[in-house]
Design a protein around this motif. Structure first.
Motif, PDB file in Angstrom:
ATOM      1  N   TRP A 190      -3.653  -0.300   4.200  1.00 42.44           N
ATOM      2  CA  TRP A 190      -3.714   1.143   4.044  1.00 42.44           C
ATOM      3  C   TRP A 190      -2.339   1.805   4.105  1.00 42.44           C
ATOM      4  O   TRP A 190      -2.083   2.788   3.427  1.00 42.44           O
ATOM      5  CB  TRP A 190      -4.629   1.757   5.116  1.00 42.44           C
ATOM      6  CG  TRP A 190      -4.066   1.666   6.513  1.00 42.44           C
ATOM      7  CD1 TRP A 190      -4.239   0.649   7.399  1.00 42.44           C
ATOM      8  CD2 TRP A 190      -3.226   2.620   7.159  1.00 42.44           C
ATOM      9  NE1 TRP A 190      -3.555   0.911   8.558  1.00 42.44           N
ATOM     10  CE2 TRP A 190      -2.928   2.116   8.445  1.00 42.44           C
ATOM     11  CE3 TRP A 190      -2.704   3.853   6.790  1.00 42.44           C
ATOM     12  CZ2 TRP A 190      -2.134   2.802   9.345  1.00 42.44           C
ATOM     13  CZ3 TRP A 190      -1.910   4.545   7.680  1.00 42.44           C
ATOM     14  CH2 TRP A 190      -1.621   4.008   8.954  1.00 42.44           C
ATOM     15  N   SER A 191      -1.452   1.214   4.891  1.00 43.42           N
ATOM     16  CA  SER A 191      -0.112   1.794   5.048  1.00 43.42           C
ATOM     17  C   SER A 191       0.879   1.247   4.033  1.00 43.42           C
ATOM     18  O   SER A 191       1.977   1.796   3.877  1.00 43.42           O
ATOM     19  CB  SER A 191       0.409   1.506   6.447  1.00 43.42           C
ATOM     20  OG  SER A 191       0.618   0.120   6.606  1.00 43.42           O
ATOM     21  N   GLY A 192       0.512   0.154   3.413  1.00 41.21           N
ATOM     22  CA  GLY A 192       1.441  -0.522   2.511  1.00 41.21           C
ATOM     23  C   GLY A 192       2.312  -1.547   3.200  1.00 41.21           C
ATOM     24  O   GLY A 192       3.105  -2.214   2.550  1.00 41.21           O
ATOM     25  N   ALA A 193       2.149  -1.689   4.510  1.00 41.32           N
ATOM     26  CA  ALA A 193       3.022  -2.590   5.260  1.00 41.32           C
ATOM     27  C   ALA A 193       2.711  -4.056   5.021  1.00 41.32           C
ATOM     28  O   ALA A 193       3.578  -4.919   5.178  1.00 41.32           O
ATOM     29  CB  ALA A 193       2.922  -2.275   6.749  1.00 41.32           C
ATOM     30  N   ASN A 194       1.473  -4.336   4.681  1.00 40.80           N
ATOM     31  CA  ASN A 194       1.047  -5.722   4.490  1.00 40.80           C
ATOM     32  C   ASN A 194       0.498  -5.926   3.082  1.00 40.80           C
ATOM     33  O   ASN A 194      -0.267  -5.095   2.587  1.00 40.80           O
ATOM     34  CB  ASN A 194      -0.026  -6.097   5.517  1.00 40.80           C
ATOM     35  CG  ASN A 194       0.493  -5.998   6.927  1.00 40.80           C
ATOM     36  OD1 ASN A 194       1.418  -6.694   7.308  1.00 40.80           O
ATOM     37  ND2 ASN A 194      -0.083  -5.101   7.721  1.00 40.80           N
ATOM     38  N   THR A 195       0.901  -7.020   2.483  1.00 38.59           N
ATOM     39  CA  THR A 195       0.424  -7.353   1.143  1.00 38.59           C
ATOM     40  C   THR A 195      -0.048  -8.806   1.101  1.00 38.59           C
ATOM     41  O   THR A 195       0.348  -9.639   1.928  1.00 38.59           O
ATOM     42  CB  THR A 195       1.516  -7.157   0.084  1.00 38.59           C
ATOM     43  OG1 THR A 195       2.659  -7.940   0.431  1.00 38.59           O
ATOM     44  CG2 THR A 195       1.907  -5.694  -0.033  1.00 38.59           C
ATOM     45  N   TYR A 196      -0.877  -9.052   0.117  1.00 35.14           N
ATOM     46  CA  TYR A 196      -1.385 -10.403  -0.127  1.00 35.14           C
ATOM     47  C   TYR A 196      -1.291 -10.673  -1.628  1.00 35.14           C
ATOM     48  O   TYR A 196      -1.531  -9.780  -2.452  1.00 35.14           O
ATOM     49  CB  TYR A 196      -2.847 -10.501   0.313  1.00 35.14           C
ATOM     50  CG  TYR A 196      -3.601 -11.611  -0.398  1.00 35.14           C
ATOM     51  CD1 TYR A 196      -4.346 -11.350  -1.551  1.00 35.14           C
ATOM     52  CD2 TYR A 196      -3.532 -12.929   0.047  1.00 35.14           C
ATOM     53  CE1 TYR A 196      -5.005 -12.358  -2.227  1.00 35.14           C
ATOM     54  CE2 TYR A 196      -4.190 -13.943  -0.629  1.00 35.14           C
ATOM     55  CZ  TYR A 196      -4.926 -13.657  -1.756  1.00 35.14           C
ATOM     56  OH  TYR A 196      -5.582 -14.655  -2.427  1.00 35.14           O
TER      57      TYR A 196
END
Length: 119
Positions: free
Chosen positions: A53-59
């Protein structure tokens, strides 16, 4: 509930690039993690990339790592998928999906956008 609308698909030659965009409406966009999925003819749907939601984590799925980049702009209620070094096997309908924070799956889907990569 959130509604999703994708754009940016098209026909591109192998090695080229495309940028897919998905705009959300109807709910607080930052309440959702977002994902891109794809489905090729005769194949099942597969996850391509996702972003928290924050953009801090991606996959990223292994088959797109280093070639695709997912990003989001919560101020614009949008999530993008920048695709580079495209291959014919990337040909598929690409779907944007939303997962309400706290939920266990992607419950909201766009209508899809066609990406065709010619060899």
């Amino acid at each position: 509930q959130v509604q999703l609308a994708e754009s940016g698909g098209g026909l591109v030659q192998a090695g080229g690039s495309l940028r897919l965009s998905c705009v959300a409406s109807g709910d607080i966009f930052s309440s959702y993690s977002m994902g891109w999925f794809r489905q090729a003819p005769g194949k099942g749907r597969e996850s391509v990339a996702a972003i928290s939601w924050s953009g801090a984590n991606t996959y990223y799925a292994d088959f797109v790592k280093g070639r695709f980049n997912i990003s989001r702009d919560n101020a614009k209620n949008s999530v993008d998928l920048q695709m580079s070094s495209l291959k014919p096997e990337d040909t598929a309908v690409y779907y944007c999906a939303a997962n309400k924070v706290g939920a266990s799956r992607f419950d909201y889907w766009g209508q899809g956008t066609q990406v065709t990569v010619s060899s």
